[in-house]
Motif scaffolding. Structure first.
Motif, PDB file in Angstrom:
ATOM      1  N   GLN A  60     -28.109 -27.660   2.694  1.00  0.00           N
ATOM      2  CA  GLN A  60     -26.965 -28.573   2.719  1.00  0.00           C
ATOM      3  C   GLN A  60     -27.268 -29.834   3.517  1.00  0.00           C
ATOM      4  N   LEU A  61     -27.999 -29.685   4.621  1.00  0.00           N
ATOM      5  CA  LEU A  61     -28.359 -30.857   5.414  1.00  0.00           C
ATOM      6  C   LEU A  61     -29.258 -31.806   4.633  1.00  0.00           C
ATOM      7  N   LEU A  62     -30.131 -31.244   3.800  1.00  0.00           N
ATOM      8  CA  LEU A  62     -31.080 -32.065   3.052  1.00  0.00           C
ATOM      9  C   LEU A  62     -30.466 -32.640   1.783  1.00  0.00           C
ATOM     10  N   LEU A 216     -15.108 -27.153  16.903  1.00  0.00           N
ATOM     11  CA  LEU A 216     -14.535 -26.580  15.683  1.00  0.00           C
ATOM     12  C   LEU A 216     -15.620 -26.102  14.724  1.00  0.00           C
ATOM     13  N   VAL A 217     -16.732 -26.832  14.681  1.00  0.00           N
ATOM     14  CA  VAL A 217     -17.852 -26.394  13.859  1.00  0.00           C
ATOM     15  C   VAL A 217     -18.395 -25.061  14.375  1.00  0.00           C
ATOM     16  N   LEU A 344     -22.941 -30.969   7.672  1.00  0.00           N
ATOM     17  CA  LEU A 344     -23.209 -30.408   8.991  1.00  0.00           C
ATOM     18  C   LEU A 344     -22.377 -29.158   9.230  1.00  0.00           C
ATOM     19  N   LEU A 345     -21.120 -29.207   8.823  1.00  0.00           N
ATOM     20  CA  LEU A 345     -20.244 -28.050   8.964  1.00  0.00           C
ATOM     21  C   LEU A 345     -20.794 -26.860   8.196  1.00  0.00           C
ATOM     22  N   GLY A 346     -21.194 -27.091   6.940  1.00  0.00           N
ATOM     23  CA  GLY A 346     -21.734 -26.001   6.137  1.00  0.00           C
ATOM     24  C   GLY A 346     -23.027 -25.455   6.698  1.00  0.00           C
TER      25      GLY A 346
END
Length: 407
Positions: A60-62, A216-217, A344-346
């Motif tokens: 996800q970040l990439l 929260l993350v 970032l959250l994922g």
């Protein structure tokens, strides 16, 4: 967009979202048989689940920034293609090490589907329309974990664990065809970002300096860790410890997932009367109490299987209330960078969740080990919420975001 076009879009995006839970959960009933077939340990097999979650987190970040730069279709088709290849290689994996590496690659491929599905909705809709469409997709996300172990159990009724990966590869191939035909490019060239790695890095730094957002993350990740402790440990606890067969395990697992879905739908009604902050504090408090009770029941054996499942299902229901509201509060703080914030959250959500599986394996395969990690995740999430986030100081969340989260 016509009603027919909207329906087609929901079906395509729903299929993209479903591939993630199917890849994570479909092989769960086969974990004990993989231990025997590959002459390995339960802890090593649980690491293959960790590998999938780690791939999802990194992917996800990439893929999020890449899809913002080159469009949605290319990363999607490449990612699902990687998932298909990795699934086929899992079929012939000679040992647990190879299987673990291939599960990481599966996770990377699945990440493309998850990121692109969310991005496409964001490209095409805003406000209430966004909320309505995304709520339908979240129902798919909730139903897929119920169906995945049950479908896996059905596949295991006529083949072995390798057949599960054949099924995943076939679904991936179908998904490529569906996406290629039914999903047009939704990000025009004029809206693509061209600030490169440096620009993406600046956005990530801004997010990481926001204390409530980071808190929260972490809350989301820790709640997910409790959930994945159940996911990774339940097959061993319920099958080896309590004697359920693969089909009975699929039903028990599905019942827990059904409770989680029911809680997410209850959240819709609760949001009409209460703030996301209040629901989040209450749900984590209930989940913590149920987690601590779970430890007591696992250690003493009081209540047997019924008592253990009841406590687990309360934890799952609490997660069903907490997991939508924590991301909603986090994302409402950074609307100008929603895509990167969601990535970032994922990543943290699945990254922290990935730590739960090997931790359960290290502590053992019994009910006590699973209960300790489940309860630890819920307790830690509540502590971070109260100490780091301080929910009473948060601004009110955007109603549209809250409706999306509720579903």
């Amino acid at each position: 967009m016509s009603r027919r076009q909207r329906l087609r879009l929901v079906l395509v995006l729903g299929s993209l979202i479903a591939v993630g839970p199917l890849t994570i959960d479909m092989y769960l009933p086969a974990l004990p048989s993989i231990v025997t077939d590959l002459s390995t340990t339960p802890a090593a097999v649980q690491l293959t689940l960790t590998g999938t979650l780690a791939g999802l987190a990194l992917g996800q970040l990439l893929i999020g920034p890449v899809s913002d730069a080159v469009g949605r279709r290319v990363p999607l088709l490449a990612g699902v293609g990687l998932h298909v290849v990795a699934s086929l290689l899992c079929v012939v994996a000679p040992g647990i090490g190879t299987l673990g590496v291939l599960r990481v690659l599966q996770g990377l491929g699945v990440a493309a589907a998850a990121v692109v599905a969310t991005a496409v909705v964001r490209d095409l809709f805003a406000g209430a329309a966004f909320a309505r469409l995304f709520s339908r997709l979240m129902l798919v996300m909730g139903a897929a974990p119920i169906l995945a172990p049950t479908l896996g159990s059905a596949v295991l009724g006529w083949t072995n664990w390798r057949g599960v990966f054949v099924t995943l590869a076939a679904f991936g191939l179908l998904l490529i065809v569906v996406a290629a035909v039914g999903l047009p490019e939704t990000l025009p060239a004029g809206r693509r970002r061209h600030d490169g790695i440096a620009g993406t890095g600046r956005v990530y730094r801004t997010l990481l300096r926001d204390r409530p957002f980071v808190g929260l993350v972490l809350v989301t990740g820790l709640a997910m860790a409790a959930l994945f402790a159940y996911v990774s440990g339940s097959s061993f606890v319920l099958q080896d410890g309590y004697g359920l067969d693969e089909q009975e395990f699929g039903l028990a697992f599905g019942a827990g997932a059904l409770g989680l879905i029911a809680a997410t739908q209850l959240n819709v009604r609760l949001l009409r009367r209460y703030t996301p902050q209040r629901i989040l504090v209450s749900s984590l408090s209930v989940g913590t109490a149920a987690g601590l009770l779970l430890i007591v029941l696992a250690v003493t054996g009081v209540g047997g299987l019924a008592g253990l499942l009841a406590a687990l299902w309360v934890v799952l229901a609490a997660s069903g209330l907490a997991l939508p509201n924590a991301p909603a509060l986090a994302l409402s703080r950074h609307g100008e960078a929603a895509g990167t914030a969601a990535a970032l959250l994922g990543a943290v959500q699945f990254g922290v969740g990935a730590l739960a599986a090997p931790l359960v394996g290290v502590l053992g395969t019994g009910a006590v080990a699973m209960a300790l990690v489940v309860a630890g995740g819920m307790v830690s999430a509540l502590v971070v919420l109260v100490v780091v986030v301080r929910p009473a100081r948060l601004a009110a969340v955007d109603p549209a975001v809250a409706v999306v989260a509720a579903h």
